[in-house]
Design an enzyme around this catalytic site. Sequence first.
Site, PDB file in Angstrom:
ATOM      1  N   PHE A 109     -56.532  51.046 -30.189  1.00  0.00           N
ATOM      2  CA  PHE A 109     -56.599  50.919 -31.650  1.00  0.00           C
ATOM      3  C   PHE A 109     -57.917  51.478 -32.171  1.00  0.00           C
ATOM      4  O   PHE A 109     -58.991  51.163 -31.649  1.00  0.00           O
ATOM      5  CB  PHE A 109     -56.459  49.441 -32.012  1.00  0.00           C
ATOM      6  CG  PHE A 109     -56.304  49.163 -33.466  1.00  0.00           C
ATOM      7  CD1 PHE A 109     -55.202  49.621 -34.172  1.00  0.00           C
ATOM      8  CD2 PHE A 109     -57.249  48.406 -34.150  1.00  0.00           C
ATOM      9  CE1 PHE A 109     -55.040  49.336 -35.518  1.00  0.00           C
ATOM     10  CE2 PHE A 109     -57.106  48.112 -35.493  1.00  0.00           C
ATOM     11  CZ  PHE A 109     -55.996  48.586 -36.178  1.00  0.00           C
ATOM     12  N   SER A 177     -55.939  48.996 -24.323  1.00  0.00           N
ATOM     13  CA  SER A 177     -55.763  48.137 -25.482  1.00  0.00           C
ATOM     14  C   SER A 177     -54.356  48.297 -26.079  1.00  0.00           C
ATOM     15  O   SER A 177     -53.370  48.041 -25.382  1.00  0.00           O
ATOM     16  CB  SER A 177     -56.855  48.443 -26.515  1.00  0.00           C
ATOM     17  OG  SER A 177     -56.875  47.488 -27.545  1.00  0.00           O
ATOM     18  N   TRP A 202     -52.977  45.140 -25.160  1.00  0.00           N
ATOM     19  CA  TRP A 202     -52.731  44.284 -26.325  1.00  0.00           C
ATOM     20  C   TRP A 202     -51.318  44.541 -26.818  1.00  0.00           C
ATOM     21  O   TRP A 202     -50.908  45.690 -27.000  1.00  0.00           O
ATOM     22  CB  TRP A 202     -53.728  44.607 -27.434  1.00  0.00           C
ATOM     23  CG  TRP A 202     -53.709  43.669 -28.618  1.00  0.00           C
ATOM     24  CD1 TRP A 202     -54.561  42.642 -28.859  1.00  0.00           C
ATOM     25  CD2 TRP A 202     -52.801  43.700 -29.733  1.00  0.00           C
ATOM     26  NE1 TRP A 202     -54.251  42.010 -30.043  1.00  0.00           N
ATOM     27  CE2 TRP A 202     -53.163  42.638 -30.600  1.00  0.00           C
ATOM     28  CE3 TRP A 202     -51.703  44.501 -30.074  1.00  0.00           C
ATOM     29  CZ2 TRP A 202     -52.487  42.369 -31.785  1.00  0.00           C
ATOM     30  CZ3 TRP A 202     -51.021  44.239 -31.259  1.00  0.00           C
ATOM     31  CH2 TRP A 202     -51.411  43.185 -32.105  1.00  0.00           C
ATOM     32  N   ASP A 223     -62.850  39.432 -22.057  1.00  0.00           N
ATOM     33  CA  ASP A 223     -62.149  40.087 -23.175  1.00  0.00           C
ATOM     34  C   ASP A 223     -61.916  39.085 -24.297  1.00  0.00           C
ATOM     35  O   ASP A 223     -61.206  38.093 -24.126  1.00  0.00           O
ATOM     36  CB  ASP A 223     -60.819  40.650 -22.670  1.00  0.00           C
ATOM     37  CG  ASP A 223     -60.173  41.619 -23.653  1.00  0.00           C
ATOM     38  OD1 ASP A 223     -60.459  41.534 -24.866  1.00  0.00           O
ATOM     39  OD2 ASP A 223     -59.380  42.463 -23.204  1.00  0.00           O
ATOM     40  N   HIS A 255     -63.370  43.819 -23.163  1.00  0.00           N
ATOM     41  CA  HIS A 255     -62.195  44.576 -23.607  1.00  0.00           C
ATOM     42  C   HIS A 255     -62.433  46.081 -23.512  1.00  0.00           C
ATOM     43  O   HIS A 255     -61.500  46.845 -23.286  1.00  0.00           O
ATOM     44  CB  HIS A 255     -61.871  44.191 -25.052  1.00  0.00           C
ATOM     45  CG  HIS A 255     -60.644  44.850 -25.594  1.00  0.00           C
ATOM     46  ND1 HIS A 255     -59.368  44.528 -25.169  1.00  0.00           N
ATOM     47  CD2 HIS A 255     -60.496  45.828 -26.533  1.00  0.00           C
ATOM     48  CE1 HIS A 255     -58.485  45.272 -25.814  1.00  0.00           C
ATOM     49  NE2 HIS A 255     -59.144  46.066 -26.658  1.00  0.00           N
TER      50      HIS A 255
END
Length: 308
Positions: A109, A177, A202, A223, A255
């Site tokens: 992201f 991610s 994620w 994270d 992360h």
Amino acid sequence: MQQFTEESRTPTAARNKLRARGVRAALAAVLAAGALMTSQTVTAHGADNPYERGPAPTQSSIEASRGPYAVSQTSVSSLSASGFGGGTIYYPTTTSDGTFGAVVISPGFTAYESSIAWLGPRLASQGFVVFTIDTLTTLDQPDSRGRQLLAALDHLTQRSTVRGRVDATRLGVMGHSMGGGGTLEAAKSRPSLQAAIPLTGWNTDKTWPEIQTPTLIVGADGDTVAPVSSHSEPFYQSLPSSLNKAYLELNGASHFTPNSSNTTIAKYSISWLKRFIDNDTRYEQFLCPLPRPSLTIEEYRGNCPHTG
């Protein structure tokens, strides 16, 4: 008349010389036979798995910043890309080893290709074609990134200038991610993929029982963006128990650890890709028995031995 052999008529020094010559001849014959057997064994092993690439691995070779292959690269403009944002293809320069398996890698992201670019030459130098990509926008969600990973694979195998170097039956996906969440989406959508590696992934979807692709989940103990308790661990636990799967939790990591060169990420990614994209069982030794906790590994889970 008494018969004499040449040895019995020869002085002691000469007899010793003859014996030494005989020993050397016998030793040479044994060595030659051993070399022939070794040659036959290597040939037979290669014939068992035509996808093996590169020399037999060692702990130091999978931890090295570069593998045995020289690497070239070529850019893919966003203008020529369809369904993703362009990127860079890294590939072994040699053409003497035939085709290679391939992997496409997505950033996370708000991030660009540059955030995961270190993986390109590092993995390619071990004998893969690697495509690090930009997404259509930096805000794309995991489902979109999954579709873009597959679009990039299709570009790589069908339209790219290096498509002749790629074995289109041996493909994998990786991502960081939301790109890691996209990796799971891509594996779910295309079961023919040979390997998937989400890096501190994620995704709002926490369950992945449909996945049939061998999957290595990489999480980080520190994270706070995609905590392992609500992302990587449930992802791993939801994968089918019969699947070749593993969970690597990095120690002392965040992360964003996958955004810079990391030996632990590289060594287990290389081993996973080799084992399942190339079916190279020489790399099984680094995955089974399961790696133990260390300065860089908080936890490692998986099913061993692997099948297929």
